[in-house]
Scaffold this motif. Structure first.
Motif, PDB file in Angstrom:
ATOM      1  N   ARG A   1      -3.805  -4.822  -1.417  1.00 39.38           N
ATOM      2  CA  ARG A   1      -3.046  -4.557  -0.198  1.00 39.38           C
ATOM      3  C   ARG A   1      -1.735  -3.863  -0.560  1.00 39.38           C
ATOM      4  O   ARG A   1      -1.116  -4.161  -1.587  1.00 39.38           O
ATOM      5  CB  ARG A   1      -2.741  -5.864   0.549  1.00 39.38           C
ATOM      6  CG  ARG A   1      -2.200  -5.643   1.971  1.00 39.38           C
ATOM      7  CD  ARG A   1      -2.170  -6.921   2.794  1.00 39.38           C
ATOM      8  NE  ARG A   1      -1.159  -7.873   2.383  1.00 39.38           N
ATOM      9  CZ  ARG A   1      -1.414  -8.995   1.729  1.00 39.38           C
ATOM     10  NH1 ARG A   1      -2.662  -9.323   1.396  1.00 39.38           N
ATOM     11  NH2 ARG A   1      -0.436  -9.813   1.396  1.00 39.38           N
ATOM     12  N   PHE A   2      -1.335  -2.926   0.276  1.00 40.32           N
ATOM     13  CA  PHE A   2      -0.095  -2.193   0.060  1.00 40.32           C
ATOM     14  C   PHE A   2       0.783  -2.406   1.293  1.00 40.32           C
ATOM     15  O   PHE A   2       0.426  -1.982   2.391  1.00 40.32           O
ATOM     16  CB  PHE A   2      -0.377  -0.698  -0.129  1.00 40.32           C
ATOM     17  CG  PHE A   2       0.712   0.042  -0.868  1.00 40.32           C
ATOM     18  CD1 PHE A   2       2.042  -0.051  -0.464  1.00 40.32           C
ATOM     19  CD2 PHE A   2       0.416   0.859  -1.948  1.00 40.32           C
ATOM     20  CE1 PHE A   2       3.046   0.626  -1.131  1.00 40.32           C
ATOM     21  CE2 PHE A   2       1.413   1.544  -2.626  1.00 40.32           C
ATOM     22  CZ  PHE A   2       2.731   1.430  -2.224  1.00 40.32           C
ATOM     23  N   GLU A   3       1.895  -3.100   1.111  1.00 46.32           N
ATOM     24  CA  GLU A   3       2.849  -3.310   2.196  1.00 46.32           C
ATOM     25  C   GLU A   3       3.848  -2.148   2.132  1.00 46.32           C
ATOM     26  O   GLU A   3       4.749  -2.127   1.296  1.00 46.32           O
ATOM     27  CB  GLU A   3       3.570  -4.653   2.042  1.00 46.32           C
ATOM     28  CG  GLU A   3       2.641  -5.865   1.954  1.00 46.32           C
ATOM     29  CD  GLU A   3       1.961  -6.194   3.281  1.00 46.32           C
ATOM     30  OE1 GLU A   3       2.217  -5.473   4.276  1.00 46.32           O
ATOM     31  OE2 GLU A   3       1.186  -7.169   3.336  1.00 46.32           O
ATOM     32  N   LEU A   4       3.668  -1.161   2.985  1.00 40.71           N
ATOM     33  CA  LEU A   4       4.433   0.075   2.934  1.00 40.71           C
ATOM     34  C   LEU A   4       5.598  -0.001   3.930  1.00 40.71           C
ATOM     35  O   LEU A   4       5.387  -0.110   5.136  1.00 40.71           O
ATOM     36  CB  LEU A   4       3.524   1.263   3.265  1.00 40.71           C
ATOM     37  CG  LEU A   4       4.055   2.659   2.944  1.00 40.71           C
ATOM     38  CD1 LEU A   4       4.333   2.816   1.454  1.00 40.71           C
ATOM     39  CD2 LEU A   4       3.050   3.718   3.405  1.00 40.71           C
ATOM     40  N   LEU A   5       6.798   0.052   3.406  1.00 40.24           N
ATOM     41  CA  LEU A   5       7.991  -0.087   4.230  1.00 40.24           C
ATOM     42  C   LEU A   5       8.582   1.282   4.556  1.00 40.24           C
ATOM     43  O   LEU A   5       8.510   2.209   3.751  1.00 40.24           O
ATOM     44  CB  LEU A   5       9.047  -0.938   3.500  1.00 40.24           C
ATOM     45  CG  LEU A   5       8.569  -2.231   2.816  1.00 40.24           C
ATOM     46  CD1 LEU A   5       9.739  -2.964   2.185  1.00 40.24           C
ATOM     47  CD2 LEU A   5       7.823  -3.128   3.797  1.00 40.24           C
TER      48      LEU A   5
END
Length: 516
Positions: free
Chosen positions: A44-48
């Motif tokens: 998973r990539f939590e892209l801010l």
């Protein structure tokens, strides 16, 4: 061993991750490239992103889905007005970290610090170091010349895992401990353990510290060394300010500590800043803090908690941010029970409390301290002095024996060595000089509480007598000592005579005020 899911948290790079046409696939884009490693699967990539880069975030999300369908991308808007404003960025990222549902049991978190402004990267680092983001830092790099594989590296902030860094930190701590001891190779295990903990507290904490111990045990000396250690580490910008609270009373105590304005009381001909303001950004050492009155204690508590206080006679608060080290030879817990010391102030300064042992409790440390005093004498006088063999043996035998009272602790020892060094001939301390010094010390100590006097008493009576004598030695007069000792019971007497009561008590043991 169960394999945890890998989760990356990182900012979209407005420049590095950019590109709209097919040419974008020909450039290195950190967030996308991270999901293209054959040996690495990002679950998973939590892209801010901040508000104006939502389109870019969605494009990066689609590109990641193209190269790594197994990677789930979740985009998060991080509201900030200015990505280069430290307070704004840190607050926004702190709120994200506080509200994010971390699951460290099942997931490993990698904090990507290659993209985003430098301020964003610094704030991500600080939040990870403080464990608000419970993960490891992740750095990525473009392919090397001639290669086609981008690089990535994990950084674990547990520095103990890095041998060379751990050795340097260990060496630095050892140097700090040696500094606090002024390089004296002390041998007492209890004392050495205490100094090691004080070193850790000194460099990591700005909380108040309480040093307990008898007069001459080294409280003031140690407080100054703590200040110098913190100053050398650039943790304090101000100066060292010291006060023995037993030397000030009443309005004078409040004025000395908190300052006063012109006309605040008779004799206040001009404004006075006070010691608390003088200690701004520095360290304030209040020795014998138990001697402060209750009003001054209340004012000190406010200054510690709010960094603000009222000078005497003023309606306007002033500010001072200082670190406090307090010293006492009293049992402040007992003083609280007796109503002479505020419980809330005691709780505030009692976080880091250390009891400095008497010199007589550290006989193995007498010899290295003698050598230190001789070295100090040589530095100050320019003359190197040493014992001859017989003299050293005789002096150490006496100094470490039960005959040596050392009721002034290290002050007595320092004075003794200074006398020997000053009277030495051609830099040599002889056996005859040591014999004279031992006789002098015995004369100086002849009015101390003798062990044989105490052995004939119950433990309760002997402890009471020792406590009474300690108060007498710290008081200016017989009446002053009597007022301190009978502060409560005197109110029940129609004509209290504290001095007479104390004189009669001492007479029971054939002791007289002048002797004490």
């Amino acid at each position: 061993m169960k394999i945890k899911r890998k989760v990356v948290i990182g900012f979209v790079g407005s420049q590095l991750d950019g590109g709209q046409r097919t040419e974008r696939w020909e450039k290195w884009r950190p967030s996308v490239s991270l999901t293209q490693h054959d040996d690495l699967v990002i679950d998973r990539f939590e892209l801010l992103y901040n508000g104006k880069f939502r389109d870019l975030s969605e494009r990066v999300t689609r590109d990641i889905a193209t190269v790594s369908p197994e990677t789930l991308v979740a985009i998060h808007e991080i509201p900030m007005r200015d990505a280069w404003d430290f307070e704004d960025v840190y607050g926004a990222l702190f709120d994200f970290a506080k509200n994010y549902p971390f699951d460290t049991e099942h997931e490993d978190y990698w904090i990507h610090i290659t993209t985003g402004t430098h301020v964003v990267q610094i704030c991500l680092f600080l939040l990870t170091e403080a464990r608000y983001l419970p993960g490891r830092l992740l750095q990525t790099s473009p392919p090397r010349r001639g290669g086609d594989q981008a690089g990535y590296q994990l950084i674990d902030l547990d520095l103990s895992r890095y041998d060379q860094i751990a050795q340097r930190f260990s060496s630095e701590q050892a140097e700090g401990v040696a500094f606090l001891k002024s390089g004296i190779p002390t041998r007492n295990a209890r004392f050495n353990t205490m100094i090691e903990e004080i070193e850790k507290v000194a460099v990591k904490s700005r909380a108040p510290m309480l040093l307990m111990g008898p007069t001459g045990a080294g409280k003031s000396f140690l407080a100054r060394r703590v200040f110098e250690l913190k100053k050398n580490r650039h943790q304090l910008d101000g100066k060292f300010v010291e006060l023995n609270c037993a030397t000030v009373h009443g309005d004078g105590a409040a004025s000395t500590l908190f300052g006063h304005i012109k006309g605040a009381f008779t004799g206040a001909a001009s404004n006075r800043p006070g010691l608390l303001r003088s200690a701004h950004q520095g360290l304030l050492f209040l020795d014998e803090i138990g001697e402060l009155g209750l009003n001054e204690q209340a004012m000190l508590l406010k200054a510690l908690e709010e960094k603000r206080f009222l000078p005497v006679g003023s309606d306007e608060e002033v500010a001072s941010d200082f670190q406090l080290i307090a010293g006492t030879n009293r049992d402040l817990g007992a003083e609280v029970l007796a109503g002479r010391f505020r419980e809330d102030l005691y709780a505030r300064i009692n976080l880091w409390t250390y009891s400095l042992p008497q010199l007589a409790e550290r006989p193995e440390d007498i010899e290295p301290n003698v050598d230190f005093q001789l070295a100090l004498f040589a530095m100050e006088s320019g003359e190197k002095v040493s014992f001859n063999k017989e003299a050293r043996t005789r002096y150490m035998r006496f100094a470490m024996s039960g005959e040596a009272v050392w009721n002034g602790n290290f002050r007595d020892l320092a004075a003794s060595v200074t006398r020997l060094a000053t009277l030495s001939d051609a830099g040599r301390i002889t056996d005859a000089q040591v014999m004279d010094e031992i006789a002098r010390l015995k004369r100086l100590w002849r009015h101390s509480v003798q062990p044989e006097l105490l052995t004939g008493l119950d433990l309760f009576d002997s402890m009471q007598l020792e406590a009474v004598i300690a108060v007498c030695r710290q008081s200016k007069s017989l009446s002053d000592a009597g007022r301190k000792l009978y502060a409560v019971s005197r109110d029940a007497k129609a004509k209290p005579n504290d001095a007479d009561r104390l004189k009669k008590y001492l007479a029971r043991f054939d002791l007289h005020w002048d002797e004490l």
